[in-house]
Design an enzyme around this catalytic site. Structure first.
Site, PDB file in Angstrom:
ATOM      1  N   GLY A 105     -15.458  -8.790  91.919  1.00 59.84           N
ATOM      2  CA  GLY A 105     -16.823  -8.325  91.701  1.00 59.84           C
ATOM      3  C   GLY A 105     -17.786  -9.486  91.874  1.00 59.84           C
ATOM      4  O   GLY A 105     -17.358 -10.636  92.024  1.00 59.84           O
ATOM      5  N   LYS A 106     -19.035  -9.202  91.901  1.00 53.17           N
ATOM      6  CA  LYS A 106     -20.048 -10.257  91.964  1.00 53.17           C
ATOM      7  C   LYS A 106     -21.373  -9.667  91.532  1.00 53.17           C
ATOM      8  O   LYS A 106     -21.593  -8.460  91.682  1.00 53.17           O
ATOM      9  CB  LYS A 106     -20.175 -10.777  93.402  1.00 53.17           C
ATOM     10  CG  LYS A 106     -20.781 -12.149  93.496  1.00 53.17           C
ATOM     11  CD  LYS A 106     -19.753 -13.237  93.286  1.00 53.17           C
ATOM     12  CE  LYS A 106     -20.358 -14.610  93.280  1.00 53.17           C
ATOM     13  NZ  LYS A 106     -19.315 -15.647  93.253  1.00 53.17           N
ATOM     14  N   GLY A 107     -22.245 -10.512  91.005  1.00 51.43           N
ATOM     15  CA  GLY A 107     -23.548 -10.014  90.593  1.00 51.43           C
ATOM     16  C   GLY A 107     -24.622 -11.034  90.884  1.00 51.43           C
ATOM     17  O   GLY A 107     -24.324 -12.177  91.249  1.00 51.43           O
ATOM     18  N   VAL A 131     -21.826  -5.716  91.947  1.00 53.16           N
ATOM     19  CA  VAL A 131     -20.955  -4.957  92.847  1.00 53.16           C
ATOM     20  C   VAL A 131     -19.518  -5.154  92.403  1.00 53.16           C
ATOM     21  O   VAL A 131     -19.074  -6.284  92.201  1.00 53.16           O
ATOM     22  CB  VAL A 131     -21.119  -5.427  94.322  1.00 53.16           C
ATOM     23  CG1 VAL A 131     -20.073  -4.784  95.215  1.00 53.16           C
ATOM     24  CG2 VAL A 131     -22.516  -5.113  94.826  1.00 53.16           C
TER      25      VAL A 131
END
Ligand code: NAD
Length: 425
Positions: free
Chosen positions: A115-117, A70
């Protein structure tokens, strides 16, 4: 056919990180008087990508994993944030953590969005080969999302420098050129930065020192309890002790250890290096992790897990100062109770931002192709943390609000101003 894989852990209302983050966001948005369109633009992530990753396992069977990335915001710069490997990973959690990164980067003034995943998997049950194939598949699927100028991953729960090395290698192969700046948290030999390992704990120490000065607390007369003795907790404890503070309690998953006369942090670190945990450590008497949080100390550093300080135990906390080394250690329902007790809370998005600040330095050094000394990294990171603390403190006085709300105010205002200047609407 029966389902062989565990469902992801359900998120209870109380622990939903997206709701927790939004409560704080709303409070700050009210103070700023954000207009509706800016509010909506900042609330929603720019991009959410979900991929299915077929991976050949060691037994020859193919297993399909769900991966997420995201990008919450790229208004201040390329999005930045870790990749988590855990069975609990789900879209709501990744969205909340991505937004968190936007505010964290903005509050310390580094030119990144958030962001992050994550991948829904249990890395502890996978071989190195399986993890490598999974990571390379994820990188391939995210080829158009990742990029040194676009979106820069880093390690998070369940991932480490080796994972970053695989991402860097796979991405470099796909684009046909060496691209070390596509990830941070790499091993030193592949372009990692000196000082990165200690950076988060160091930032926690700088925040603690700054807060003690504001509260006119004399370090040599102060006691401190630290929950969690991993990377962040142990380094925070060591560096806070070096400021003259007496560390009276530490803890990890094996329990908590209390010595009113003070523990020797260096010795405890040596113990953990040798035995992998504090289990069997004799430097203090055993208490529970719950008791550690409620000790009669001046400073409390939660540096383990989310939601440790809740509406249930907040009323019993005796520390005057809480410095959040962990992400989200205080449930939003506890904020008001701590405020009413007059406890100064240095919030996670400020207190633990030393890590992302040095990740930024890693990226800068990769792009320069020139490496800094550890002394330079530390000096510059300390300056970022000190300036950010002073800015948030000043904002909390101006708006007569908590440091947490002030940190959100600083961050949201910065991103909102950028939105307006760039003329997105
Ligand atoms: P880590 O895995 O190195 O350490 C976690 C520690 O918490 C371990 O000592 C573990 O035993 C302990 N722990 C686990 N369950 C516990 C429990 N129930 N009670 C007490 N202790 C318990 O992780 P870390 O990198 O130190 O991260 C800790 C926190 O800091 C996390 O919230 C993480 O998101 C946050 N954080 C880390 C960084 C970083 O650079 N490492 C940066 C920002 C924020």
């Amino acid at each position: 056919m029966s389902l062989k894989f565990k469902e992801p852990a359900p998120i209870t209302d109380h622990l939903n990180p997206l709701e927790s983050m939004m409560q704080r966001f709303d409070e700050a948005a009210n103070i700023l008087g954000l207009d509706e369109s800016t509010y909506n633009a900042l609330k929603s992530p720019e991009k959410a990508v979900i991929v299915s990753l077929p991976v050949t396992m060691d037994d020859g069977k193919i297993k399909v994993f769900q991966g997420y990335r995201v990008v919450h915001s790229s208004k201040l710069g390329p999005s930045k944030g870790g990749i988590r490997y855990s069975m609990g990973v789900n879209l709501d959690e990744v969205k909340a953590l991505a937004a968190w990164m936007t505010w964290k980067c903005a509050v310390v003034g580094i030119p990144y969005g958030g962001g992050k995943g994550g991948i829904q998997c249990d890395p502890r049950t996978m071989s190195d080969g399986e993890l490598e194939r999974l990571t390379r598949a994820f990188t391939g699927a995210m080829r158009d999302v990742f990029g040194p100028e676009k979106d820069i991953p880093a390690p998070d729960m369940g991932t480490n420098p080796q994972t970053m090395a695989w991402i860097m290698d796979e991405y470099s192969k796909l684009v046909g050129q060496a691209s070390p700046a596509v990830v941070t948290g790499k091993p030193l030999v592949l372009g990692g930065s000196l000082g990165r390992v200690e950076a988060t704990g160091r930032g926690v120490m700088v925040s603690t020192r700054s807060a003690m000065a504001k509260l006119k607390m004399t370090p040599t007369q102060c006691t401190c309890a630290v929950q969690g003795f991993g990377n962040v907790g142990s380094i925070s404890a060591k560096l806070i002790e070096q400021q003259g503070v007496t560390i009276v309690a530490i803890s990890d998953v094996s329990g908590a250890y209390y010595n009113p006369d003070g523990l020797n942090v260096e010795e405890a670190i040596e113990y953990v290096t040798k035995h992998k945990s504090l289990d069997g450590y004799k430097g203090g008497n055993m208490i529970t992790n719950e008791e550690l949080l409620e000790l009669d100390v001046d400073i409390l550093v939660p540096a383990a897990l989310e939601d440790q300080i809740t509406e249930e135990n907040a009323g019993r906390i005796k520390a005057k100062l809480i410095v959040e080394g962990a992400n989200g250690p205080t449930a939003s329902t506890a904020d008001k109770i701590l405020d009413e007790k007059g406890i100064l809370v240095v919030p996670d998005i400020l207190a633990n931002a030393g890590g992302v600040s040095v990740s930024y330095f890693e990226w800068v050094q990769n792009r320069l192709g020139y490496f800094w000394t550890e002394e330079r990294v530390n000096r510059r990171a300390d300056r970022i943390m000190k300036l950010a603390f002073d800015n948030v403190y000043k904002t909390s006085k101006k708006h007569k609000c908590s440091m947490r709300t002030a940190a959100y105010v600083v961050a949201i205002e910065k991103v909102a101003d950028t939105l307006k200047l760039r003329g997105i609407f």
